[in-house]
Motif scaffolding. Structure first.
Motif, PDB file in Angstrom:
ATOM      1  N   SER A   4      14.661   5.735  57.689  1.00  0.00           N
ATOM      2  CA  SER A   4      15.870   6.548  57.627  1.00  0.00           C
ATOM      3  C   SER A   4      16.592   6.451  58.954  1.00  0.00           C
ATOM      4  CB  SER A   4      15.525   8.011  57.325  1.00  0.00           C
ATOM      5  OG  SER A   4      14.968   8.619  58.466  1.00  0.00           O
ATOM      6  N   GLY A   5      17.867   6.297  58.873  1.00  0.00           N
ATOM      7  CA  GLY A   5      18.654   6.209  60.092  1.00  0.00           C
ATOM      8  C   GLY A   5      19.936   6.951  59.920  1.00  0.00           C
ATOM      9  N   TYR A   6      20.676   7.057  61.000  1.00  0.00           N
ATOM     10  CA  TYR A   6      21.983   7.684  60.905  1.00  0.00           C
ATOM     11  C   TYR A   6      22.915   6.915  61.816  1.00  0.00           C
ATOM     12  CZ  TYR A   6      25.803  10.916  61.481  1.00  0.00           C
ATOM     13  OH  TYR A   6      27.059  11.468  61.538  1.00  0.00           O
ATOM     14  N   VAL A   7      24.073   6.628  61.300  1.00  0.00           N
ATOM     15  CA  VAL A   7      25.026   5.834  62.068  1.00  0.00           C
ATOM     16  C   VAL A   7      26.309   6.631  62.219  1.00  0.00           C
ATOM     17  CG1 VAL A   7      26.378   3.720  62.104  1.00  0.00           C
ATOM     18  CG2 VAL A   7      24.054   3.676  61.222  1.00  0.00           C
ATOM     19  N   ASN A   8      26.780   6.737  63.458  1.00  0.00           N
ATOM     20  CA  ASN A   8      28.066   7.392  63.663  1.00  0.00           C
ATOM     21  C   ASN A   8      29.184   6.530  63.089  1.00  0.00           C
ATOM     22  OD1 ASN A   8      26.393   8.726  65.928  1.00  0.00           O
ATOM     23  ND2 ASN A   8      28.301   9.896  65.834  1.00  0.00           N
ATOM     24  N   ILE A   9      30.012   7.170  62.287  1.00  0.00           N
ATOM     25  CA  ILE A   9      31.151   6.465  61.712  1.00  0.00           C
ATOM     26  C   ILE A   9      32.405   7.151  62.238  1.00  0.00           C
ATOM     27  CG2 ILE A   9      32.333   5.869  59.545  1.00  0.00           C
ATOM     28  CD1 ILE A   9      29.615   4.591  59.643  1.00  0.00           C
ATOM     29  N   ASP A  67      33.859   4.291  66.842  1.00  0.00           N
ATOM     30  CA  ASP A  67      32.433   3.919  66.816  1.00  0.00           C
ATOM     31  C   ASP A  67      32.299   2.489  66.328  1.00  0.00           C
ATOM     32  OD1 ASP A  67      30.961   6.583  67.373  1.00  0.00           O
ATOM     33  OD2 ASP A  67      32.538   7.088  65.944  1.00  0.00           O
ATOM     34  N   PHE A  68      32.140   1.596  67.255  1.00  0.00           N
ATOM     35  CA  PHE A  68      32.195   0.176  66.915  1.00  0.00           C
ATOM     36  C   PHE A  68      30.827  -0.489  66.891  1.00  0.00           C
ATOM     37  CE2 PHE A  68      31.256  -2.099  70.845  1.00  0.00           C
ATOM     38  CZ  PHE A  68      31.224  -1.040  71.741  1.00  0.00           C
ATOM     39  N   CYS A  69      29.802   0.213  67.375  1.00  0.00           N
ATOM     40  CA  CYS A  69      28.503  -0.465  67.470  1.00  0.00           C
ATOM     41  C   CYS A  69      27.363   0.508  67.238  1.00  0.00           C
ATOM     42  CB  CYS A  69      28.373  -1.104  68.863  1.00  0.00           C
ATOM     43  SG  CYS A  69      26.798  -1.951  69.131  1.00  0.00           S
ATOM     44  N   ASN A  70      26.380   0.056  66.496  1.00  0.00           N
ATOM     45  CA  ASN A  70      25.156   0.827  66.297  1.00  0.00           C
ATOM     46  C   ASN A  70      23.975  -0.048  66.695  1.00  0.00           C
ATOM     47  OD1 ASN A  70      22.742   1.033  64.169  1.00  0.00           O
ATOM     48  ND2 ASN A  70      23.487   3.086  64.609  1.00  0.00           N
ATOM     49  N   ILE A  71      23.069   0.556  67.450  1.00  0.00           N
ATOM     50  CA  ILE A  71      21.839  -0.158  67.800  1.00  0.00           C
ATOM     51  C   ILE A  71      20.686   0.622  67.178  1.00  0.00           C
ATOM     52  CG2 ILE A  71      20.469  -1.128  69.692  1.00  0.00           C
ATOM     53  CD1 ILE A  71      22.812  -0.669  71.559  1.00  0.00           C
ATOM     54  N   HIS A  72      19.791  -0.047  66.471  1.00  0.00           N
ATOM     55  CA  HIS A  72      18.666   0.699  65.917  1.00  0.00           C
ATOM     56  C   HIS A  72      17.410  -0.154  65.839  1.00  0.00           C
ATOM     57  CE1 HIS A  72      20.257  -1.126  62.195  1.00  0.00           C
ATOM     58  NE2 HIS A  72      19.055  -0.935  61.649  1.00  0.00           N
ATOM     59  N   THR A  73      16.309   0.516  65.601  1.00  0.00           N
ATOM     60  CA  THR A  73      15.015  -0.182  65.523  1.00  0.00           C
ATOM     61  C   THR A  73      14.606  -0.353  64.068  1.00  0.00           C
ATOM     62  OG1 THR A  73      13.778   1.899  65.568  1.00  0.00           O
ATOM     63  CG2 THR A  73      14.219   0.838  67.691  1.00  0.00           C
ATOM     64  N   HIS A  74      13.848  -1.382  63.833  1.00  0.00           N
ATOM     65  CA  HIS A  74      13.069  -1.481  62.602  1.00  0.00           C
ATOM     66  C   HIS A  74      11.610  -1.461  63.046  1.00  0.00           C
ATOM     67  CE1 HIS A  74      16.212  -3.280  59.577  1.00  0.00           C
ATOM     68  NE2 HIS A  74      16.554  -2.098  60.056  1.00  0.00           N
ATOM     69  N   THR A  90      26.435  -0.449  55.737  1.00  0.00           N
ATOM     70  CA  THR A  90      26.854   0.454  56.821  1.00  0.00           C
ATOM     71  C   THR A  90      27.799  -0.255  57.793  1.00  0.00           C
ATOM     72  OG1 THR A  90      24.729   1.581  56.644  1.00  0.00           O
ATOM     73  CG2 THR A  90      26.007   1.996  58.629  1.00  0.00           C
ATOM     74  N   LEU A  91      27.495  -1.511  58.063  1.00  0.00           N
ATOM     75  CA  LEU A  91      28.364  -2.296  58.948  1.00  0.00           C
ATOM     76  C   LEU A  91      29.786  -2.325  58.394  1.00  0.00           C
ATOM     77  CD1 LEU A  91      28.542  -4.298  61.407  1.00  0.00           C
ATOM     78  CD2 LEU A  91      28.047  -6.115  59.780  1.00  0.00           C
ATOM     79  N   LYS A  92      29.869  -2.527  57.092  1.00  0.00           N
ATOM     80  CA  LYS A  92      31.183  -2.555  56.437  1.00  0.00           C
ATOM     81  C   LYS A  92      31.869  -1.180  56.552  1.00  0.00           C
ATOM     82  CE  LYS A  92      34.334  -3.696  53.194  1.00  0.00           C
ATOM     83  NZ  LYS A  92      34.882  -2.386  52.941  1.00  0.00           N
ATOM     84  N   THR A  93      31.095  -0.116  56.346  1.00  0.00           N
ATOM     85  CA  THR A  93      31.665   1.237  56.444  1.00  0.00           C
ATOM     86  C   THR A  93      32.170   1.498  57.865  1.00  0.00           C
ATOM     87  OG1 THR A  93      29.977   1.889  54.853  1.00  0.00           O
ATOM     88  CG2 THR A  93      31.205   3.656  55.900  1.00  0.00           C
ATOM     89  N   MET A  94      31.364   1.083  58.845  1.00  0.00           N
ATOM     90  CA  MET A  94      31.793   1.249  60.236  1.00  0.00           C
ATOM     91  C   MET A  94      33.109   0.524  60.472  1.00  0.00           C
ATOM     92  SD  MET A  94      28.266   0.589  62.367  1.00  0.00           S
ATOM     93  CE  MET A  94      29.073   0.327  63.925  1.00  0.00           C
ATOM     94  N   HIS A  95      33.163  -0.692  59.976  1.00  0.00           N
ATOM     95  CA  HIS A  95      34.370  -1.510  60.169  1.00  0.00           C
ATOM     96  C   HIS A  95      35.591  -0.826  59.556  1.00  0.00           C
ATOM     97  CE1 HIS A  95      37.281  -4.679  59.192  1.00  0.00           C
ATOM     98  NE2 HIS A  95      36.832  -5.293  60.257  1.00  0.00           N
ATOM     99  N   ASP A  96      35.401  -0.271  58.345  1.00  0.00           N
ATOM    100  CA  ASP A  96      36.522   0.356  57.650  1.00  0.00           C
ATOM    101  C   ASP A  96      37.035   1.592  58.382  1.00  0.00           C
ATOM    102  OD1 ASP A  96      36.253  -1.576  55.773  1.00  0.00           O
ATOM    103  OD2 ASP A  96      35.277  -0.324  54.266  1.00  0.00           O
ATOM    104  N   SER A 107      33.427  -7.348  51.512  1.00  0.00           N
ATOM    105  CA  SER A 107      33.785  -6.306  50.570  1.00  0.00           C
ATOM    106  C   SER A 107      33.581  -6.787  49.125  1.00  0.00           C
ATOM    107  CB  SER A 107      35.249  -5.938  50.812  1.00  0.00           C
ATOM    108  OG  SER A 107      35.596  -4.840  50.054  1.00  0.00           O
ATOM    109  N   ASN A 108      34.067  -7.982  48.836  1.00  0.00           N
ATOM    110  CA  ASN A 108      33.927  -8.519  47.477  1.00  0.00           C
ATOM    111  C   ASN A 108      32.461  -8.703  47.107  1.00  0.00           C
ATOM    112  OD1 ASN A 108      36.646  -8.619  47.077  1.00  0.00           O
ATOM    113  ND2 ASN A 108      36.855 -10.731  47.813  1.00  0.00           N
ATOM    114  N   SER A 109      31.682  -9.196  48.050  1.00  0.00           N
ATOM    115  CA  SER A 109      30.274  -9.462  47.745  1.00  0.00           C
ATOM    116  C   SER A 109      29.515  -8.174  47.466  1.00  0.00           C
ATOM    117  CB  SER A 109      29.624 -10.202  48.915  1.00  0.00           C
ATOM    118  OG  SER A 109      30.288 -11.423  49.141  1.00  0.00           O
ATOM    119  N   ILE A 110      29.788  -7.155  48.268  1.00  0.00           N
ATOM    120  CA  ILE A 110      29.107  -5.876  48.043  1.00  0.00           C
ATOM    121  C   ILE A 110      29.535  -5.309  46.683  1.00  0.00           C
ATOM    122  CG2 ILE A 110      28.923  -3.485  48.847  1.00  0.00           C
ATOM    123  CD1 ILE A 110      29.156  -4.558  51.725  1.00  0.00           C
ATOM    124  N   ASN A 111      30.831  -5.388  46.409  1.00  0.00           N
ATOM    125  CA  ASN A 111      31.314  -4.871  45.122  1.00  0.00           C
ATOM    126  C   ASN A 111      30.731  -5.634  43.941  1.00  0.00           C
ATOM    127  OD1 ASN A 111      32.799  -2.784  46.157  1.00  0.00           O
ATOM    128  ND2 ASN A 111      34.623  -4.052  46.461  1.00  0.00           N
TER     129      ASN A 111
END
Ligand SMILES: [Zn+2]
Lengths: 389, 92
Positions: free
Chosen positions: A349-354, A358-365, A380-386, B23-27
């Protein structure tokens, strides 16, 4: 419900959902981006310089000895300024056709003479319509291929009857224009904190492909989707890539010359090319990373964050840290959203600031989870970008 | 961008190179999974399925990842040193 999936997504679905055995193991190596476009050198030359290519020189001299009036098309070439382009497979010479000022105000007319492997000769008349702005209309280039050994003599065409005896098209070449106010930012990404300036993609119609074959009517016959008059096979470029060369659409006008090793973009700008373009272009993401990490002395200390995270991967929970852009004294800086690493509830489980900055998230696996980005990470990367400004 | 620190000490960066493709790929994946379920359920389901396939490709996770997401408009970078001063763009 029938869904219309592309082959692209079918492959992905196969890999994600149906790949029950170990999938093919591809070795991964960092490689320099392969370019579909030929590497080329360019120069401006005169007809004298053409003597280094005996065949081209002889053909040009034969042409020049003819009285222009006798030339069946009545075309006169400007031989004082020739744009020369060389690639591994061809040498190409572009001449400006002499025009009166009225004609030139409507169209720029070029003659392109290309020798493939120093033997096969390709002649093209290329017209670039002039837009109201004075720039060239690179999307409506008219190009006609002439056949025969003699230059500019249409009656030597080997296949004058029937349908198309040449095939060519121009197409768009798009490239990202990065802005580099703080780091490098690709298309759509903000360069400034207010998001006014962004990286973008620039497209120019720059290249044309020419089908090289020049033999009998049968072998010249090229399909453009319709049956041609030559009666031969449908040799489309996709059938036989060996017969294709890619020549840059490079409008040539001695009045507006581009420097050596550059191509005209049609609007007055010149694009620098060189013989090893891909090797010399820095990877913008690597530049961005270097800027981010090397300039990072006061606020984030990314190296320290990463080193600390490395010690946390044996914990049974995930850790993360989000970075954002902030203006400090008019200058843009990268800062941490939280002073400490964020400790999450479980392994995955993680949490990313959107947010807008907020352009970058660093996290561990952590140990026991996967050493690679998850599908959730990608979404999440896509959501951050949007959400970015 | 997203940076990942793994338990074997590797540091990766994931960056969008073509947001429309992504976006298209995820959709497309969401569409494939049908009309039932929330988006988050679909993400969890796919994340889990992908994880199972990661298990089968542990010897070459990078290659597997690149192959699966070849046309997603994302690019994968890896730090070549602990100093994070040298990066490689990983490709198939
Ligand atoms: Zn993750």
């Amino acid at each position: 419900m029938i869904r219309n999936f592309t082959s692209r997504i079918l492959a992905v679905l196969f890999f994600i959902f149906f790949c029950f055995v170990s999938c093919e193991k591809d070795e991964v190596e960092p490689v320099v981006e392969e370019s579909f476009f030929p590497r080329l050198k360019g120069a401006a030359i005169t007809s004298k310089d053409l003597s280094s290519n005996p065949l081209a020189y002889r053909r040009l001299m034969d042409y020049l000895e003819k009285p222009i009036a006798k030339s069946t098309i009545g075309i006169e070439l400007d031989t004082t300024f020739i744009r020369f382009i060389e690639t591994d497979s061809y040498k190409s010479y572009t001449f400006k056709i002499k025009q009166d000022s009225l004609d030139r105000s409507r169209t720029l007319k070029n003659f392109v003479l290309t020798y493939v492997n120093d033997t096969i000769q390709i002649q093209q008349l290329v017209d670039y319509p002039v837009l109201e702005s004075g720039a060239l209309d690179m999307e409506n280039i008219v190009s006609v291929r002439l056949f025969g050994d003699e230059l500019l003599n249409p009656f030597t065409a080997k296949c004058s009857s029937g349908g198309p005896s040449y095939y060519q098209y121009e197409y768009q070449y798009c490239y990202p224009v990065y802005c580099s106010i703080s780091g490098l930012h690709g298309p759509g990404e903000p360069c400034t904190i207010d998001g006014v300036q962004r990286g973008y993609t620039n497209c120019v119609t720059r290249w044309q492909t020419v089908f090289v074959d020049q033999g009998s009517c049968e072998s010249i016959t090229i399909s453009d989707g319709n049956p041609s008059g030559g009666g031969g096979g449908a040799n489309t470029p996709s059938d036989d890539d060996d017969n294709i060369i890619i020549i840059p659409a490079n409008p040539t006008d001695p009045e507006n010359p581009c420097p050596n090793n550059s191509l005209s973009e049609g609007g007055g700008d010149c694009m620098i090319v060189n013989d090893e373009p891909e090797d010399q272009l820095p990877d913008p993401v690597i530049n961005e990373l270097n800027n981010l990490i090397k300039k990072d002395t006061s606020f984030v200390k990314i190296k320290d964050v990463v080193n600390l995270m490395k010690t946390k991967t044996t914990d049974s929970v995930e850790y993360s840290l989000s970075l954002y852009k902030d203006l400090v004294g008019g200058e843009e800086f990268t800062k941490r959203r939280t002073t400490q690493l964020v400790r999450h509830k479980s392994l995955t489980s993680g949490y990313v600031n959107i947010g807008s900055f907020d352009f970058c998230n660093i996290h561990t696996h952590p140990l026991g989870t996967h050493g690679m980005f998850s599908f959730q990470d990608i979404v999440t990367l896509k959501t951050m970008h949007d959400s970015l400004n | 961008m997203m940076m990942l620190v793994t338990s074997n000490g590797s540091v990766y960066v994931l960056k969008i190179s073509d947001v429309d493709k992504l976006s298209n790929s995820i959709n497309d994946i969401f569409d494939f999974l049908g009309d039932n379920g929330t988006e988050q359920q679909k993400i969890d389901f796919t994340t889990e399925k992908l994880g199972l396939n990661y298990d089968k490709n542990l010897s070459n996770l990078e290659g597997y990842f690149l192959r699966v997401f070849e046309n997603f408009g994302i690019s994968l970078y890896k730090a070549n040193n602990s100093d994070l001063s040298d990066w490689s763009n990983l490709k198939l």
